[in-house]
Design an enzyme around this catalytic site. Structure first.
Site, short mmCIF file in Angstrom:
data_model
loop_
_atom_site.label_atom_id
_atom_site.label_comp_id
_atom_site.label_asym_id
_atom_site.label_seq_id
_atom_site.Cartn_x
_atom_site.Cartn_y
_atom_site.Cartn_z
N LYS A 184 0.81 -1.22 0.00
CA LYS A 184 0.00 0.00 0.00
C LYS A 184 0.85 1.28 0.00
CE LYS A 184 -4.10 -2.03 0.32
NZ LYS A 184 -5.17 -1.88 -0.66
N ASP A 185 2.14 1.17 0.33
CA ASP A 185 3.02 2.35 0.27
C ASP A 185 3.00 2.96 -1.14
OD1 ASP A 185 3.68 1.69 2.84
OD2 ASP A 185 5.77 1.19 2.43
#
Length: 453
Positions: A43-44
């Site tokens: 998700k970064d």
């Protein structure tokens, strides 16, 4: 060489061959280890992309507040980027999510509001609704809306897809991804299909989610929706980021199979990953009959196992849900090995003198104390001695005046390790309600007897 800030280290995650857990599965099975991102999850990538796009469009202004509904990983990416870029964060999440995820968000200085899981998205208590309300109420705020913000899937089109294509030298034949917001599978899958339309994109869903039936029938069936334990995948609505044209098929995985496979990956491959990766591998194992020896399969390992220590990596948690049945003794098996004796209790209105006589006659040192048939405390030799040294006249007083907190209660699935930890100087035993609803007692002697039986 060094990086200017932590955000520059996102991406270029390794591809690692799976050897043991996929034994018997045709083809070469590779895991894309997204835990090496600085926020320990895939998700970064999309968190930074959504912020950068919002900055360019003017939706996110200097000193603003980022408000988002998140299961934890997107929040981590947003919080990390917010620190570097000078924003505040408020996140809403559900009570289904692991405590470790919530604690991690707070460690980054974010405010976290926990909302109920078992409500519809439109319900004002849902984490979707609460985040939308906060966006309206908080000045200079912006909600990324990872579900419908197409910067999510675009991040994976620009980054994850090209990385996998290059790392497999274009040999990839299948991509397997757990589907939540849909950004990872849709963006990565779109890029790979543009390179080779024959690549199969498989989405892993969970029971209680609407994706599989919608893909197969075009029907959004609310009867498919019910609470589930698996984290990070499945939804009770259709996010804009889920591109059903890109995804060739969906496979549902049970909560139990997802949890146990998550645990097995750590034990068999030495890779410490989260629940959605376990679900993805479990789904792949269910679909292995569709693979050929020459296939090259990439499975996304979304996030890190440290966020699930109280759940999938906790044996008591697994046992409580009936997911784990192994050789370790539990309260149930200890009771089965125990010599059956009627549990001795004493009513709270009885006198201290009567308690002394009961202990003497039965040669016991502690007794559970009851009130109207319910266990409300305990009385021990040490309690009586200390009380009488201070007030010798207490012999005729009712027991409830000197009783202490009761023995801990455990359920039948509680492991021997946890029971042993609860038995100490203050507690000589634990109580358990058996299958007939009767209260039983387990002492240290019972544990020793069960181990040696």
């Amino acid at each position: 060489m060094w990086y200017s800030n932590i955000l520059e280290t996102i991406g270029n995650t390794p591809l690692v061959k799976l050897n043991t857990i996929t034994k018997g599965v045709p083809g070469t099975i590779l895991a894309k280890i997204e835990t090496t991102n600085p926020g320990n999850s895939i998700k970064d990538r999309m968190a930074v992309k959504m912020i950068e796009d919002a900055e360019k469009s003017g939706k996110l202004k200097p000193g603003g507040t980022i408000i988002e509904g998140t299961s934890g990983n997107t929040g981590m990416g947003l919080a990390m980027a917010a620190i570097i870029k000078g924003y505040k964060c408020i996140f809403t999440t559900t009570d289904k999510q692991s405590k470790e995820k919530v604690d991690a968000l707070r460690a980054f200085g974010a405010e976290v509001i926990v909302c109920p899981t078992n409500v519809e998205p439109e319900d004002p208590r849902s984490y979707y609704s609460v985040s939308s309300r906060l966006e309206r109420e908080v000045p200079n705020s912006w909600k990324p809306n990872q579900y419908d913000n197409l910067a999510n899937s675009q991040a994976h089109y620009e980054q994850t897809g090209p990385e996998i294509w290059e790392q497999t030298e274009g040999k990839i034949t299948h991509l397997v991804v757990g589907v939540g917001t849909g950004g990872t599978i849709s963006g990565t899958g779109k890029y790979l299909k543009e390179k080779n339309p024959g690549i199969q994109i498989w989405g892993i869903d969970t029971y209680g989610s609407v994706f599989k039936k919608y893909k197969e029938t075009g029907i959004f069936d609310k009867n498919e929706i019910y609470p589930y334990i698996t984290e990070g995948i499945g939804e009770d609505f259709l996010p804009a980021n889920v591109n059903f044209d890109v995804i060739d098929l969906f496979e549902k995985v049970t909560d139990k199979d997802a949890a146990l496979t998550t645990r097995d990956i750590a034990r068999k491959e030495g890779i410490f990953i989260g629940n959605s990766a376990g679900a993805a591998v479990a789904g792949l194992l269910q679909l292995k009959h569709l693979l050929k020896p020459e296939d090259v399969v990439v499975v996304i390992f979304h996030d890190h196992g440290s966020r699930y220590m109280g759940k999938m990596y906790n044996e008591d948690w697994l046992r409580e849900r009936g997911f784990l049945k192994d050789e370790k003794l539990t309260a149930k098996t200890i009771l089965q090995k125990k010599e059956q004796k009627e549990i001795i209790t004493i009513d709270s209105e009885k006198s201290v003198f009567e308690a002394i006589n009961t202990m003497k006659s039965l040669n016991i040192s502690q007794i559970p104390v009851t009130q109207q048939g319910m266990v409300v405390g305990k009385i021990a030799e040490s309690d009586i001695l200390n009380a009488l040294l201070e007030r010798p006249g207490l012999k005729s007083a009712p027991i409830h005046e000197i009783m202490t907190a009761g023995f801990p209660f455990v359920d039948l699935n509680t492991s021997i390790d946890k029971i042993s930890a609860l038995i100490n100087k203050e507690n000589a035993a634990v109580l358990v309600e058996d299958e007939a609803g009767e209260i039983e007692i387990i002492t240290q002697y019972d544990i020793i007897n069960a181990i040696s039986a």
